[in-house]
Structure formats: C-alpha cells, structure tokens
Design a protein around this motif. Structure first.
Motif, PDB file in Angstrom:
ATOM      1  N   LEU A 151      22.638 -29.324  25.380  1.00 52.97           N
ATOM      2  CA  LEU A 151      23.799 -28.339  26.048  1.00 52.97           C
ATOM      3  C   LEU A 151      23.056 -27.576  27.233  1.00 52.97           C
ATOM      4  O   LEU A 151      23.731 -27.052  27.763  1.00 52.97           O
ATOM      5  N   GLY A 152      21.673 -28.015  27.456  1.00 52.04           N
ATOM      6  CA  GLY A 152      20.942 -27.153  28.372  1.00 52.04           C
ATOM      7  C   GLY A 152      20.855 -25.861  28.414  1.00 52.04           C
ATOM      8  O   GLY A 152      20.664 -25.220  29.562  1.00 52.04           O
ATOM      9  N   LEU A 153      20.497 -25.480  27.170  1.00 52.22           N
ATOM     10  CA  LEU A 153      20.532 -23.878  26.925  1.00 52.22           C
ATOM     11  C   LEU A 153      19.000 -23.453  27.240  1.00 52.22           C
ATOM     12  O   LEU A 153      18.126 -24.056  26.920  1.00 52.22           O
ATOM     13  N   ASN A 154      18.877 -22.295  28.045  1.00 53.02           N
ATOM     14  CA  ASN A 154      17.692 -21.906  28.376  1.00 53.02           C
ATOM     15  C   ASN A 154      17.206 -20.482  27.816  1.00 53.02           C
ATOM     16  O   ASN A 154      16.276 -19.737  28.337  1.00 53.02           O
ATOM     17  N   ASN A 155      18.270 -20.176  27.005  1.00 55.31           N
ATOM     18  CA  ASN A 155      18.116 -18.667  26.180  1.00 55.31           C
ATOM     19  C   ASN A 155      17.771 -18.660  24.756  1.00 55.31           C
ATOM     20  O   ASN A 155      18.388 -17.823  24.181  1.00 55.31           O
ATOM     21  N   ILE A 156      16.912 -19.714  24.334  1.00 54.99           N
ATOM     22  CA  ILE A 156      17.104 -20.075  23.063  1.00 54.99           C
ATOM     23  C   ILE A 156      15.746 -20.440  22.469  1.00 54.99           C
ATOM     24  O   ILE A 156      15.062 -21.020  23.136  1.00 54.99           O
ATOM     25  N   TRP A 157      15.247 -19.908  21.399  1.00 51.57           N
ATOM     26  CA  TRP A 157      13.907 -20.338  21.055  1.00 51.57           C
ATOM     27  C   TRP A 157      14.019 -20.799  19.756  1.00 51.57           C
ATOM     28  O   TRP A 157      14.798 -20.286  18.646  1.00 51.57           O
ATOM     29  N   PHE A 158      12.783 -21.387  19.209  1.00 50.02           N
ATOM     30  CA  PHE A 158      12.916 -21.760  17.653  1.00 50.02           C
ATOM     31  C   PHE A 158      11.827 -21.666  17.100  1.00 50.02           C
ATOM     32  O   PHE A 158      10.396 -22.150  17.598  1.00 50.02           O
ATOM     33  N   ILE A 159      11.650 -21.087  15.888  1.00 50.50           N
ATOM     34  CA  ILE A 159      10.607 -20.923  15.229  1.00 50.50           C
ATOM     35  C   ILE A 159      10.690 -21.386  13.731  1.00 50.50           C
ATOM     36  O   ILE A 159      11.624 -21.044  12.931  1.00 50.50           O
ATOM     37  N   GLN A 160       9.667 -22.316  13.489  1.00 49.63           N
ATOM     38  CA  GLN A 160       9.868 -22.762  11.831  1.00 49.63           C
ATOM     39  C   GLN A 160       8.689 -22.118  11.157  1.00 49.63           C
ATOM     40  O   GLN A 160       7.523 -21.826  11.452  1.00 49.63           O
ATOM     41  N   ALA A 161       9.404 -21.174  10.298  1.00 50.65           N
ATOM     42  CA  ALA A 161       8.519 -20.081   9.639  1.00 50.65           C
ATOM     43  C   ALA A 161       9.083 -19.578   8.379  1.00 50.65           C
ATOM     44  O   ALA A 161      10.401 -19.479   8.437  1.00 50.65           O
ATOM     45  N   ASN A 162       8.420 -19.050   7.357  1.00 53.16           N
ATOM     46  CA  ASN A 162       9.139 -18.299   6.457  1.00 53.16           C
ATOM     47  C   ASN A 162       9.407 -17.075   6.856  1.00 53.16           C
ATOM     48  O   ASN A 162       8.439 -16.544   7.870  1.00 53.16           O
ATOM     49  N   LEU A 163      10.222 -16.115   6.550  1.00 55.59           N
ATOM     50  CA  LEU A 163      10.724 -14.932   7.115  1.00 55.59           C
ATOM     51  C   LEU A 163       9.545 -13.799   7.094  1.00 55.59           C
ATOM     52  O   LEU A 163       9.458 -13.207   8.068  1.00 55.59           O
ATOM     53  N   ASP A 164       8.639 -14.009   6.316  1.00 53.87           N
ATOM     54  CA  ASP A 164       7.550 -12.941   6.229  1.00 53.87           C
ATOM     55  C   ASP A 164       6.612 -13.036   7.451  1.00 53.87           C
ATOM     56  O   ASP A 164       5.868 -12.134   7.869  1.00 53.87           O
ATOM     57  N   TYR A 165       6.640 -14.302   8.214  1.00 54.78           N
ATOM     58  CA  TYR A 165       5.708 -14.564   9.452  1.00 54.78           C
ATOM     59  C   TYR A 165       6.447 -14.265  10.777  1.00 54.78           C
ATOM     60  O   TYR A 165       5.781 -14.288  11.820  1.00 54.78           O
ATOM     61  N   PHE A 166       7.545 -13.932  10.595  1.00 57.18           N
ATOM     62  CA  PHE A 166       8.182 -13.385  11.737  1.00 57.18           C
ATOM     63  C   PHE A 166       8.072 -11.523  11.848  1.00 57.18           C
ATOM     64  O   PHE A 166       8.489 -11.101  11.067  1.00 57.18           O
ATOM     65  N   ASN A 167       7.428 -11.368  12.943  1.00 53.82           N
ATOM     66  CA  ASN A 167       7.407  -9.589  12.767  1.00 53.82           C
ATOM     67  C   ASN A 167       7.932  -9.034  14.408  1.00 53.82           C
ATOM     68  O   ASN A 167       7.455  -7.924  14.485  1.00 53.82           O
ATOM     69  N   GLY A 168       8.635  -9.834  14.847  1.00 57.25           N
ATOM     70  CA  GLY A 168       9.055  -9.433  16.242  1.00 57.25           C
ATOM     71  C   GLY A 168      10.277  -8.433  16.067  1.00 57.25           C
ATOM     72  O   GLY A 168      10.786  -8.111  15.210  1.00 57.25           O
ATOM     73  N   THR A 169      10.672  -7.672  17.370  1.00 54.34           N
ATOM     74  CA  THR A 169      11.450  -6.696  17.306  1.00 54.34           C
ATOM     75  C   THR A 169      12.749  -7.482  18.031  1.00 54.34           C
ATOM     76  O   THR A 169      12.627  -8.439  18.721  1.00 54.34           O
ATOM     77  N   PHE A 170      14.134  -6.870  17.486  1.00 52.56           N
ATOM     78  CA  PHE A 170      15.169  -7.591  17.893  1.00 52.56           C
ATOM     79  C   PHE A 170      16.403  -6.683  17.773  1.00 52.56           C
ATOM     80  O   PHE A 170      16.232  -5.502  16.951  1.00 52.56           O
ATOM     81  N   ASN A 171      17.433  -7.149  18.369  1.00 49.54           N
ATOM     82  CA  ASN A 171      18.828  -6.310  18.350  1.00 49.54           C
ATOM     83  C   ASN A 171      19.887  -6.324  17.064  1.00 49.54           C
ATOM     84  O   ASN A 171      20.440  -5.559  16.792  1.00 49.54           O
ATOM     85  N   ILE A 172      19.868  -7.704  16.916  1.00 46.55           N
ATOM     86  CA  ILE A 172      20.887  -8.302  15.914  1.00 46.55           C
ATOM     87  C   ILE A 172      20.220  -9.433  15.107  1.00 46.55           C
ATOM     88  O   ILE A 172      19.780 -10.276  15.586  1.00 46.55           O
ATOM     89  N   GLY A 173      20.612  -9.118  13.730  1.00 40.87           N
ATOM     90  CA  GLY A 173      20.281 -10.139  12.959  1.00 40.87           C
ATOM     91  C   GLY A 173      21.327 -10.896  12.291  1.00 40.87           C
ATOM     92  O   GLY A 173      22.345 -10.169  12.111  1.00 40.87           O
ATOM     93  N   VAL A 174      21.393 -12.177  12.348  1.00 38.99           N
ATOM     94  CA  VAL A 174      22.605 -12.805  11.704  1.00 38.99           C
ATOM     95  C   VAL A 174      22.054 -13.994  10.691  1.00 38.99           C
ATOM     96  O   VAL A 174      20.873 -14.542  10.763  1.00 38.99           O
ATOM     97  N   ALA A 175      22.896 -14.196   9.655  1.00 36.58           N
ATOM     98  CA  ALA A 175      22.489 -15.141   8.867  1.00 36.58           C
ATOM     99  C   ALA A 175      23.909 -15.904   8.102  1.00 36.58           C
ATOM    100  O   ALA A 175      24.773 -14.854   7.545  1.00 36.58           O
ATOM    101  N   LEU A 176      24.050 -16.999   8.081  1.00 37.01           N
ATOM    102  CA  LEU A 176      25.260 -17.493   7.618  1.00 37.01           C
ATOM    103  C   LEU A 176      24.860 -18.178   6.202  1.00 37.01           C
ATOM    104  O   LEU A 176      24.036 -19.180   6.312  1.00 37.01           O
ATOM    105  N   HIS A 177      25.416 -17.805   5.124  1.00 35.33           N
ATOM    106  CA  HIS A 177      25.162 -18.328   3.748  1.00 35.33           C
ATOM    107  C   HIS A 177      23.692 -18.273   3.596  1.00 35.33           C
ATOM    108  O   HIS A 177      22.928 -19.525   3.146  1.00 35.33           O
ATOM    109  N   ALA A 178      22.936 -17.138   3.745  1.00 37.93           N
ATOM    110  CA  ALA A 178      21.615 -17.011   3.275  1.00 37.93           C
ATOM    111  C   ALA A 178      21.399 -17.059   1.831  1.00 37.93           C
ATOM    112  O   ALA A 178      22.136 -16.235   0.888  1.00 37.93           O
TER     113      ALA A 178
END
Length: 638
Positions: free
Chosen positions: A493-520
């Motif tokens: 799709l040529g998207l340049n505003n997207i990043w990918f992190i393979q990790a368990n949730l505990d290893y993500f410690n960044g700040t953000f504005n909105i969290g989304v999860a479909l069928h967590a």
C-alpha cells in the motif's frame, strides 16, 4: 471527522486493493514457507541493541545483555551489528569493549540515538537497518538470533533444536506463562537484586531460585514419553544403572571424555543421546521390550527425571539460565549444598558441546562443583517455598454450579443495554473493523500516535494508517509471521506512517494517544487497558476468549472494587466461563445467559478503568451477528 459511511467506503478500497490477503486469520503451511523464504532472502543488515549498566565480575549487566552475548557466542553468530546502550553517563568505550566476548565487535550508542521504533521498547531489541520492523524483549530476540543463525547455515541443526519441540521454547509470553516469566524475568531480576543487596539480605536463597530447584525435581512430561518410560523400565528390570546421560558413540568417537566440551563437533550438534534421559543406543536385546514391559500400564511406568531445564532436551532456556545461575553460585558458594538439583544441572550443562567454548569467549569462568546427593522429594518440596504471587488461588474451591447464583448476587447493578452503531455492514470481518475504526476516528487528532495491540496480520492498524495519514500507527504483535505478513501488506500500500514491533506487551513502554485491540484474548484485554491507563491514552477494545481469563502474577480478578466486595475469584470465573457460551449454534436461552455474563465481566473491567479517572462505555458492535464476542470498550481519560 470521517463518517461511518466514509469508513465503510474507504475500507472497501483498502480491502479490494489487498483482496485475498486481508482475510485469513491463520497462516497456511505454504504461506509460512513463503514468508520464511523471504526472511532468509532478506540480507539487510540487522542491528542488535543491548543495555549496559555496569560490569560485575565476569558478567555484563543487566543480565539480559550477558544472556544475549552468551547466545551469540554459543551460536558463533556474527550476523548482527551489536550496539551497547549505556544506562549511565560515565561509561567509556574502553570500559565496555575490554569485557566483551573476544571476537565480537560492539559499538556504543546513546539512548537518544536509537531508531525511533526502538526508543519505545525495552532492550534487548533487534531492528533491520533503516527499517520500521523491531523485535524486542529477551525471548523474542533470542529466538530470532537462533532462527537467523540456522537460516544462514542450515548445517547448524543443533542450534535450531534450541527452540525445542515444535519450536515453542519460551514462545509463550511471560505475562501468561509462569515458566517463561521465571526464565526471562524472575530469575534474572532475582539474581541482580541478590548481587546488589546488603550482606544481611544475602543470606537467604531468593524464592525464584528455590522455585527453579523445585521444578527440576518435578517429573518430566514430553511428547511421546511412553516409549522412553518403557525403555527406562526395561533397563531397571535388566539392572541397568540410572546414570546421568552422557554423549553417545557418534558424538564422542575419537575423543576422551573431558575433551568433548573442549573440542565440539564443527556443527555444534548435540547427540540425541545427550538430549534425552536415556543417553545411548541400547543393545537390541534391551530395545526389544519384554512381554511384561509391554503389558505394564502407563500409570505404572517409572517417571522421567530432568536432564536439562525443560526436561530431557537442551534448549535456549538452559542458555538463559546459565549466566544467571552462574553469577548466583559465584556469589554464594555456600548455598550450593541447599541446591543439589541446580548444582547437578549446572555441571551437566557444562558438558554440552560448545558451552565451555562460549563461556571462554565471554570470559565466564565456570565453577567445578562437587557432586551432591539429592534430598528426598518431600524434603525438596518443603524447602523450596513458592513465592506467594505464584501460588494458585484456591479460595472458594466449592461453589454452586451454573451462572445464575453468581448473577443473582449482582442484581443490584444496573447493566444498561449496549449502545447502538450503524447497521450498514456487509461482511463480518469488515463489520468488526468498521466498528473499531469508526470509534477511533471520532477520538483521533492529527499527529496522534495510535497503537494497535495484539495486531495479528494488521487488519485494524493498516486500515487506520491508510485512512489517517496524519496519524502515526504502531502495530504490536508477538507472532513473528503474522507481523511480517502485516508489513508486506503495508509495503504494497506504500504506507509510510506505520511501524511494527514484535514483542510481548510488557516490553513496549512508549507513550501514545489511542490504544486499539480487536478481540484481545482473555487477560490480554486487561493488559491493553493497563497500558492505556499508564499512558493516559484513550482506548477502543473488543475483548474475546473470556474463558481464558484467570489470575496471573500481574492481574487478579475481579478487577473493580465494586465486584470484589460481592464476588469471589471463583464466582468471577463462573461468569467468565459462561461468557464464552455465545456461539450461534447454542440455544437462544443459553446465548442470552452468555451475553449477560459477558456484559458483567466487561462491566467489572469498565468500572476498574473508571477508578483510574476514565470515562468508559461498553457498547455492542453492529450488527450483533458480526461476532459472538461483539462487546466493545470506548474509554477516555477524564
């Protein structure tokens, strides 16, 4: 603001662009082979980032860094450009490099110089140079190092075998797996605390070390162990010695016993004999089971003893534990007598081809411990006290069956009918996505960072990035192939505003504005809510798999004060089990009870979030037929 109809039309464009790829939830064998081949063909340089706080004796701290360097040495892997990230200001190049593995080239880099995607993660982390795909967390990084080593040199099959049966060793995330948590988090932290504690606090063995000692004394359960247990019975009947496994003839031909670890085979391949409890090939007379052995019931067969940390096989778990246990034993040699099983394991691991060579590279002087006699299992269980937080909750083990008595206790709660959303939907997956995307677009502002937790193949995150180019989107998922597939879709799709992190949730410690999860799934919903509350971020979450909800080290149920005053843990579990009974095939009355239980479980979660100054709505996705698990949280910090 984008309307629901516009969301529907925009997603149709995205869906048509990606036709077949957007729908599958599971990866077929053919697609997995294709993705693995793409990973192998990708020769881009990968950067490995490790934290560095200080050096103590022959290890670099934090211990996660020593473990990562030890694995690189064991695998003889030079595929990564290694960077050390000092946690302090007074660290020099010379101080660091003189204490590293002999032939390993490392570079110092400050935290602010890390790639943007890595800055949001706990180290260790691996990222492809100039790319947006990051792998973070000890287990994820170690498994990736093993996989890349094997792909670069397929003759190193012994390295791939470190991943264990079905390649699942330390694959389960530490948030839900007690074993992964013990190896990846608890023991490294326990040893670090032990080494930094004052002398008066260093007398007792840390509870997590005692827990490992107890686990090493538990019977081993492995795939197809019936045959091995019958062989063990056969040897016992034949008067064979129950000796510690040694290397088989093929692996030791031409070598003296003490030379095995000093001159390992060029492929580093461990013999099957050293991987299993019954070490060497038995003579044909013993291999042929006697009639009385064949007739023995499985329940009457002898149990298998631990050879290595996970049982009969040498795995990456042993390589994770070795630097930690080594540091503990060096600092507390007098405690060895109280840890006979760990002592035996420590000596046995040293005999694995390649281990002493890796230790020499890392300047780790392994101890030569005396052989100790193991105490009776009853004494071991008494001495190895399990930490309170790891004890199972046995409260209210006897309760009335069915959900009605539990639901009756909650009659005073007002469970409002779920809110309604637009009915213009076509396909179930598209309907689910449109519900979430419509809610997110009402919350998002230009410049916002949106995190798609448990993203899978990127169904939600890619649509959000496509529709809101002024926002940044991060996908977090612990399944590697799902995330690689998501990146492929994003690249097309040529998207340049997207990043990918393979990790368990505990290893993500960044700040953000909105969290989304479909069928967590299960507890993952509460983990996502916790991350959002900690970041003071809004959230849009659709829960799933209520039946998998259970107490963990981090989460206790019920969640809210109101529910805790009325329901016990066991009663809450009743609600969770019946909340999973909403399938279309079930009778209408059963589905209605399931929907009510689902609403009560989610009401508990919503009230728990409101205790942290959030305004939370529990609404239903529409049409309700889009999913049996059609509840959705929309939470906004107040």
């Amino acid at each position: 603001m984008i309307s629901t109809t516009e969301v529907h039309l925009e997603y149709r464009v995205c869906l048509n662009f990606h036709a077949v790829k957007i729908y599958p939830n599971k990866i077929s064998c053919g697609e997995e082979l294709h993705l693995r081949k793409k990973m192998k063909d990708n020769v881009a340089e990968e950067h490995l980032y490790l934290a560095f706080s200080h050096q103590y004796r022959d290890s670099i701290f934090p211990l996660h860094t020593s473990i990562s360097l030890f694995l690189l040495s064991y695998c003889d892997c030079k595929l990564f450009k290694v960077f050390l990230v000092p946690t302090g200001e007074d660290v020099s190049d010379q101080c660091v490099t003189k204490n590293l593995a002999g032939d390993l080239e490392v570079h110092l880099i400050s935290r602010c110089q890390l790639p943007v995607v890595v800055q949001s993660c706990s180290l260790p982390a691996v990222v492809v140079k100039d790319d947006k795909f990051c792998r973070a967390g000890l287990s994820v990084v170690l498994r990736h190092i093993i996989q890349k080593t094997f792909e670069a040199d397929p003759s190193k099959k012994d390295v791939l075998e470190l991943l264990g049966f079905k390649k699942t060793c330390l694959k389960a995330c530490a948030e839900v797996s007690q074993w992964t948590r013990l190896c990846e988090i608890s023991i490294p932290l326990a040893v670090e605390r032990f080494l930094t504690a004052s002398p008066e606090h260093c007398q007792a063995i840390p509870p997590d070390i005692l827990l490992l000692e107890r686990k090493l004394g538990e019977p081993v359960r492995v795939h197809n162990d019936d045959k091995i247990r019958r062989q063990k019975l056969q040897q016992q009947k034949a008067g064979a010695k129950a000796a510690v496994p040694v290397l088989g003839e093929e692996a030791t031909e031409g070598l003296r016993p003490r030379e095995v670890h000093e001159h390992p085979p060029s492929s580093l391949e461990l013999s099957v004999a050293f991987s299993k409890l019954l070490a060497q090939e038995a003579p044909d007379a013993i291999n042929r089971e006697a009639p009385h052995v064949r007739r023995t019931k499985t329940s009457d067969l002898p149990l298998l003893d631990h050879v290595f940390a996970e049982g009969l096989y040498f795995t990456v778990a042993d390589l994770v534990l070795l630097p930690c246990i080594h540091q503990f034993l060096v600092s507390s040699k007098k405690q060895v007598v109280n840890l006979p099983l760990i002592s035996s394991w420590y000596r046995r691991v040293q005999e694995v081809p390649g281990v002493k060579r890796a230790a020499d590279k890392c300047k780790m002087e392994l101890l030569q411990l005396p052989e100790l006699v193991s105490p009776p299992k009853e004494q071991l269980q008494d001495s190895a006290a399990v930490p309170d937080e790891l004890e199972e909750d046995h409260e209210d083990s006897h309760f009335i069956g069915g959900p009605r008595p539990t639901m009756t206790k909650l009659m005073t709660f007002s469970l409002s009918p779920p809110g309604k959303m637009s009915r213009d939907r076509a396909l179930r997956k598209q309907q689910q996505l449109n519900n979430l995307v419509a809610a997110v677009t009402k919350l998002a502002k230009p410049g916002d960072l949106i995190v798609d937790f448990c993203s899978g193949g990127g169904h939600v995150g890619i649509v959000l990035a496509y529709m809101m180019p002024s926002c940044q989107v991060v996908l977090i998922e612990n399944k590697e192939l799902s995330l690689i597939r998501a990146k492929d879709r994003s690249d097309e799709l040529g998207l340049n505003n997207i990043w990918f992190i393979q990790a368990n949730l505990d290893y993500f410690n960044g700040t953000f504005n909105i969290g989304v999860a479909l069928h967590a799934c299960g507890v993952a919903t509460d983990m996502v809510i916790e991350h959002c509350v900690r970041a003071r971020a809004a959230f849009v979450i659709s829960p799933c798999c209520y039946g998998f909800i259970q107490n963990t080290v981090k989460f206790k149920y019920p969640r809210s004060h109101q529910f805790k005053e009325i329901l016990s843990y066991k009663e809450h579990m009743i609600l969770c089990r019946f909340a999973d009974q909403t399938a279309v095939q079930l009778p209408p009355e059963r589905r209605l009870i399931g929907k009510q239980c689902m609403g009560l479980v989610d009401l508990d979660r919503a009230w728990a979030a409101e205790e942290h100054n959030y305004s939370v709505q529990v609404i239903s996705m529409e049409p309700e037929s889009c999913s049996p698990k059609n509840n959705m949280f929309v939470g906004i910090p107040t």
